[in-house]
Design a protein around this motif. Structure first.
Motif, PDB file in Angstrom:
ATOM      1  N   THR A   1       0.882  -1.303   0.067  1.00 21.69           N
ATOM      2  CA  THR A   1       0.154  -0.071   0.056  1.00 21.69           C
ATOM      3  C   THR A   1       0.699   1.372   0.045  1.00 21.69           C
ATOM      4  OG1 THR A   1      -0.234  -0.187   2.514  1.00 21.69           O
ATOM      5  CG2 THR A   1      -2.094  -1.056   0.771  1.00 21.69           C
ATOM      6  N   SER A   2       2.244   1.234   0.433  1.00 22.84           N
ATOM      7  CA  SER A   2       2.887   2.315   0.245  1.00 22.84           C
ATOM      8  C   SER A   2       3.296   2.817  -1.114  1.00 22.84           C
ATOM      9  CB  SER A   2       4.203   2.033   1.317  1.00 22.84           C
ATOM     10  OG  SER A   2       5.185   1.155   0.702  1.00 22.84           O
ATOM     11  N   LEU A   3       3.114   1.862  -1.917  1.00 26.26           N
ATOM     12  CA  LEU A   3       3.466   2.074  -3.337  1.00 26.26           C
ATOM     13  C   LEU A   3       2.587   2.565  -4.217  1.00 26.26           C
ATOM     14  CD1 LEU A   3       5.947  -1.027  -3.786  1.00 26.26           C
ATOM     15  CD2 LEU A   3       6.510   1.312  -3.425  1.00 26.26           C
ATOM     16  N   LEU A   4       1.107   2.406  -3.694  1.00 26.91           N
ATOM     17  CA  LEU A   4      -0.016   3.017  -4.281  1.00 26.91           C
ATOM     18  C   LEU A   4       0.170   4.234  -5.021  1.00 26.91           C
ATOM     19  CD1 LEU A   4      -2.886   1.369  -2.322  1.00 26.91           C
ATOM     20  CD2 LEU A   4      -2.204   0.467  -4.221  1.00 26.91           C
ATOM     21  N   PRO A   5       0.066   4.526  -6.329  1.00 28.30           N
ATOM     22  CA  PRO A   5       0.310   5.929  -6.854  1.00 28.30           C
ATOM     23  C   PRO A   5      -0.705   7.119  -6.494  1.00 28.30           C
ATOM     24  CG  PRO A   5      -0.592   4.306  -8.552  1.00 28.30           C
ATOM     25  CD  PRO A   5      -0.621   3.354  -7.304  1.00 28.30           C
ATOM     26  N   ASP A   6      -1.877   6.734  -6.144  1.00 26.92           N
ATOM     27  CA  ASP A   6      -2.838   7.920  -5.870  1.00 26.92           C
ATOM     28  C   ASP A   6      -2.770   8.162  -4.363  1.00 26.92           C
ATOM     29  OD1 ASP A   6      -5.326   9.472  -6.436  1.00 26.92           O
ATOM     30  OD2 ASP A   6      -5.499   8.542  -4.726  1.00 26.92           O
TER      31      ASP A   6
ATOM     32  N   ALA B   1      -3.083   7.064   1.304  1.00 23.55           N
ATOM     33  CA  ALA B   1      -3.351   7.665   2.647  1.00 23.55           C
ATOM     34  C   ALA B   1      -4.079   6.680   3.346  1.00 23.55           C
ATOM     35  CB  ALA B   1      -3.583   8.945   2.710  1.00 23.55           C
ATOM     36  N   PHE B   2      -5.466   6.240   2.479  1.00 21.17           N
ATOM     37  CA  PHE B   2      -6.356   5.542   3.308  1.00 21.17           C
ATOM     38  C   PHE B   2      -5.814   3.848   3.615  1.00 21.17           C
ATOM     39  CE2 PHE B   2     -10.080   2.432   2.887  1.00 21.17           C
ATOM     40  CZ  PHE B   2     -10.571   2.876   4.105  1.00 21.17           C
ATOM     41  N   HIS B   3      -5.524   3.326   2.509  1.00 23.54           N
ATOM     42  CA  HIS B   3      -4.949   2.059   2.552  1.00 23.54           C
ATOM     43  C   HIS B   3      -3.879   1.816   3.640  1.00 23.54           C
ATOM     44  CE1 HIS B   3      -8.127   0.279  -0.080  1.00 23.54           C
ATOM     45  NE2 HIS B   3      -8.016   1.361  -0.843  1.00 23.54           N
TER      46      HIS B   3
ATOM     47  N   ILE C   1      -2.549   9.004  11.580  1.00 22.20           N
ATOM     48  CA  ILE C   1      -3.104  10.137  11.622  1.00 22.20           C
ATOM     49  C   ILE C   1      -2.653  10.989  10.743  1.00 22.20           C
ATOM     50  CG2 ILE C   1      -3.828  11.944  13.403  1.00 22.20           C
ATOM     51  CD1 ILE C   1      -4.081   9.759  15.479  1.00 22.20           C
ATOM     52  N   ASP C   2      -1.313  11.196  10.622  1.00 19.87           N
ATOM     53  CA  ASP C   2      -0.714  12.303   9.648  1.00 19.87           C
ATOM     54  C   ASP C   2      -1.174  12.133   8.451  1.00 19.87           C
ATOM     55  OD1 ASP C   2       0.414  13.463  12.117  1.00 19.87           O
ATOM     56  OD2 ASP C   2       2.319  12.362  11.744  1.00 19.87           O
ATOM     57  N   LEU C   3      -1.345  10.485   7.812  1.00 20.89           N
ATOM     58  CA  LEU C   3      -1.709  10.522   6.484  1.00 20.89           C
ATOM     59  C   LEU C   3      -3.088  10.861   6.305  1.00 20.89           C
ATOM     60  CD1 LEU C   3       0.032   6.988   5.808  1.00 20.89           C
ATOM     61  CD2 LEU C   3       0.426   9.180   4.563  1.00 20.89           C
ATOM     62  N   ALA C   4      -3.783  10.724   7.084  1.00 23.57           N
ATOM     63  CA  ALA C   4      -5.217  11.059   7.017  1.00 23.57           C
ATOM     64  C   ALA C   4      -5.537  12.415   7.103  1.00 23.57           C
ATOM     65  CB  ALA C   4      -6.103  10.273   8.181  1.00 23.57           C
ATOM     66  N   GLU C   5      -4.853  13.083   7.962  1.00 21.09           N
ATOM     67  CA  GLU C   5      -4.968  14.577   7.869  1.00 21.09           C
ATOM     68  C   GLU C   5      -4.514  15.393   6.831  1.00 21.09           C
ATOM     69  OE1 GLU C   5      -7.103  15.662   9.700  1.00 21.09           O
ATOM     70  OE2 GLU C   5      -7.183  14.583  11.690  1.00 21.09           O
TER      71      GLU C   5
ATOM     72  N   HIS D   1     -12.855   6.400   9.382  1.00 24.96           N
ATOM     73  CA  HIS D   1     -11.144   5.850   9.392  1.00 24.96           C
ATOM     74  C   HIS D   1     -10.534   6.891  10.581  1.00 24.96           C
ATOM     75  CE1 HIS D   1      -7.313   4.636   8.267  1.00 24.96           C
ATOM     76  NE2 HIS D   1      -7.046   5.737   7.778  1.00 24.96           N
ATOM     77  N   ARG D   2     -10.697   8.142  10.380  1.00 26.46           N
ATOM     78  CA  ARG D   2     -10.001   9.054  11.226  1.00 26.46           C
ATOM     79  C   ARG D   2     -10.371   8.828  12.590  1.00 26.46           C
ATOM     80  NH1 ARG D   2     -11.078  12.731   7.020  1.00 26.46           N
ATOM     81  NH2 ARG D   2     -12.437  14.071   8.308  1.00 26.46           N
ATOM     82  N   LEU D   3     -11.877   8.829  12.866  1.00 25.61           N
ATOM     83  CA  LEU D   3     -12.227   8.753  14.326  1.00 25.61           C
ATOM     84  C   LEU D   3     -11.616   7.303  14.795  1.00 25.61           C
ATOM     85  CD1 LEU D   3     -14.797   6.791  15.381  1.00 25.61           C
ATOM     86  CD2 LEU D   3     -16.030   8.351  13.641  1.00 25.61           C
ATOM     87  N   VAL D   4     -11.387   6.429  14.039  1.00 24.85           N
ATOM     88  CA  VAL D   4     -10.832   5.114  14.655  1.00 24.85           C
ATOM     89  C   VAL D   4      -9.413   5.203  14.825  1.00 24.85           C
ATOM     90  CG1 VAL D   4     -10.495   2.554  13.798  1.00 24.85           C
ATOM     91  CG2 VAL D   4     -12.637   3.303  13.556  1.00 24.85           C
ATOM     92  N   LEU D   5      -8.592   5.942  14.189  1.00 27.33           N
ATOM     93  CA  LEU D   5      -7.550   6.083  14.442  1.00 27.33           C
ATOM     94  C   LEU D   5      -7.142   6.788  15.722  1.00 27.33           C
ATOM     95  CD1 LEU D   5      -5.952   6.869  10.744  1.00 27.33           C
ATOM     96  CD2 LEU D   5      -5.986   4.912  12.079  1.00 27.33           C
ATOM     97  N   TYR D   6      -7.935   7.809  15.888  1.00 29.96           N
ATOM     98  CA  TYR D   6      -7.716   8.767  17.039  1.00 29.96           C
ATOM     99  C   TYR D   6      -8.446   7.875  18.545  1.00 29.96           C
ATOM    100  CZ  TYR D   6      -6.781  13.418  14.874  1.00 29.96           C
ATOM    101  OH  TYR D   6      -5.790  14.244  14.214  1.00 29.96           O
TER     102      TYR D   6
END
Length: 556
Positions: free
Chosen positions: A253-258, A263-265, A294-298, A308-313
């Motif tokens: 997932t770190s190689l996904l181009p978009d 950020a999500f995956h 969290i940094d990726l999501a924000e 997704h974000r609330l689960v991370l927090y």
């Protein structure tokens, strides 16, 4: 008594086939005469009979989002909460309209949701109000219901597993690969939820042999890692193998181009890796991984994926609380709960932290929010009982524990607490019954063995009491109550050396005024007045207002 005949065969409409038919019979009249009753159980009725149009007062953010963003899938226990809510609705409705007999055809062919509901109805609704009896057996000759979106959203894991496996067997290897991949993921998750992990692992391994799709391979690598760290059999958990699998997911997932998709995956996989690190004992590493997610999501998700974000927090809040960083944890819980105030579970987590901090009224407010927002929630009543006990409301605590076990007779921790309360109140026979019920569910519970020791001691069986305390300490050497309980038996039997040894060990684990006071009594009985006075002075510093300690000091 009115009688109706309903068909429970799951092949007709899937989960809650029987429940929906029963609600079709009851809800229209309830809407006409008791709309407040329908509103009180809007979630339960909506889950079981989505075709009924009823007013909704309790909603979560997830219901407003596209399905791809609804990442919180209900756990296997949620259907018990729904069943309890439906039982309460039926009970309260029939209390006004009069008794009913339901003849349920094909009860043996019912989905587990209906089978569970029937068990709860029979247990919680007076048989003078409702009788559910088995009818004829003529199952429908049709395929299983396959509403996979509904199964996923509502947590109907048995139906997803059964119908999904049937559907996968009928799918061509070459047709609709995306549909097959999605179904594998959903069915695998359902199998894990109902503790059929071997079948889930076989499904994941088979899919790996078929697919080279990067996102799918990442998803099932993540799923395999989660299976290995969450396995219901603790002996089969393997965090080291899980680390290898979750690293594969992160690599892909770190190689996904978009950037947004990445950020999500990737954030999802980093969050999963955090759990693996927790299982490996690396709390600091887990916190850093969730921070990265969290940094990726924000940075990249903008107004999308709020769940997704609330689960991370919320997950970071749990980790921060475990690290003792309580104020930061509370701040993260506030973000998670503020994002979706209608989701009940995180109120429980925050309430538990607030209770540990001594903020009992705030904790109680959170537990009551969970009670208000959810179908009947055994854990919320159990947690509120602890707050009530801590604030001296013993009757309220006992009532909440009674209700917890009414909702879920298999909730083992509630037997521990209720047995302790009953023993303290001198209701030894009732306490023993709870110990026996609890040990049938959890034979290795040191707390139940400890309560058994208290009961045996109170009933004048010192040898049996010591054996129970010994068993508790064999299971948990840090159980202060067992050391103190065994010391009390030794003291009563005149063995002051044994009592002193056990109380000293208890005080090494937790220094309290009560333990110091008790040890002072033993010192006095053993002819050690100076040691007794020393313990009393230390006890007085811990509890300066305690009248028993002040009186003992004056006499010393």
């Amino acid at each position: 008594m009115d009688t109706i005949v309903l068909d429970a065969d799951r092949r007709l409409h899937g989960p809650y086939t029987l429940a929906a038919a029963l609600l079709d019979h009851l809800v229209p009249e309830a809407l006409a005469h008791r709309p407040d009753l329908v509103a009180a159980y809007d979630i339960e009725i909506g889950v079981a009979a989505p075709h009924l149009t009823i007013p909704r007062s309790r909603r979560t953010l997830a219901e407003t989002l596209p399905r791809a963003q609804r990442i919180l899938i209900p756990g296997a226990r949620r259907t018990l909460r729904v069943a309890n809510g439906l039982a309460e609705f039926v009970r309260d409705h029939l209390s006004r309209t009069g008794p009913l007999t339901v003849t349920a055809d094909n009860l043996g062919e019912a989905d587990p949701t209906d089978a569970e509901l029937v068990e709860v109805l029979r247990r919680r609704v007076d048989p003078g109000l409702l009788r559910v009896v088995a009818g004829r057996r003529a199952p429908a000759d049709k395929p299983l219901n396959a509403d996979f979106d509904r199964f996923r959203d509502e947590g109907f894991h048995h139906a997803m597993a059964e119908a999904g496996l049937e559907a996968l067997r009928g799918l061509s290897q070459d047709g609709d690969p995306e549909g097959r991949r999605l179904l594998v993921q959903r069915v695998g998750a359902a199998l894990e939820a109902i503790e059929r992990e071997d079948e889930a692992r076989a499904l994941y391994d088979g899919s790996r042999r078929l697919s080279t799709d990067p996102k799918h391979r990442a998803t099932i690598a993540y799923a395999t890692a989660m299976l290995l760290v969450r396995h219901h059999d603790l002996a089969r958990r393997d965090p080291e193998e899980a680390l290898a699998w979750v690293n594969e997911a992160v690599t892909i997932t770190s190689l996904l181009p978009d950037a947004r998709e990445r950020a999500f995956h990737l954030g999802f996989d980093l969050n999963g890796k955090a759990l693996v690190e927790v299982r490996r004992g690396n709390l600091a590493a887990a916190l850093d991984l969730v921070r990265q997610a969290i940094d990726l999501a924000e940075a990249h998700l903008g107004g999308t994926h709020p769940i997704h974000r609330l689960v991370l927090y919320a997950n970071r809040a749990q980790l921060l609380a475990a690290a003792g960083r309580t104020q930061e944890a509370l701040a993260d819980y506030a973000i998670a709960i503020g994002t979706d105030p209608g989701y009940p579970d995180y109120y429980l987590d925050r309430g538990t932290l607030l209770h540990k901090l001594g903020r009992h009224e705030d904790a109680r407010a959170d537990f009551e929010a969970a009670i208000r927002l959810s179908p009947p929630f055994p854990e919320a009543y159990y947690n509120r009982a602890e707050v009530r006990y801590a604030t001296g409301d013993l009757d309220g605590a006992l009532a909440d524990l009674d209700h917890t076990l009414d909702l879920d007779p298999d909730f083992a921790p509630a037997y521990v607490n209720r047995a302790g309360l009953l023993a303290a109140a001198g209701e030894h026979a009732a306490a023993r019954r709870d110990v026996e019920r609890g040990l049938a569910l959890d034979p290795r519970s040191p707390h139940l063995r400890c309560v058994l020791g208290q009961v045996e001691a109170a009933e004048g069986r010192p040898a049996e009491a010591v054996a129970a305390f010994d068993a508790a300490l064999d299971l948990d050497q840090d159980l202060v109550a067992a050391w103190a309980g065994r010391a009390a038996v030794s003291y009563e039997e005149g063995d002051h050396d044994a009592a002193l040894s056990d109380l000293t060990q208890a005080l090494k684990l937790e220094e309290t005024a009560e333990l110091l006071f008790n040890r002072s009594l033993v010192h006095s009985a053993a002819g050690r007045p100076e040691a007794a006075r020393g313990d009393l002075l230390r006890a007085a510093r811990l509890a300066p207002g305690d009248p028993d300690i002040r009186r003992a000091l004056a006499e010393a």
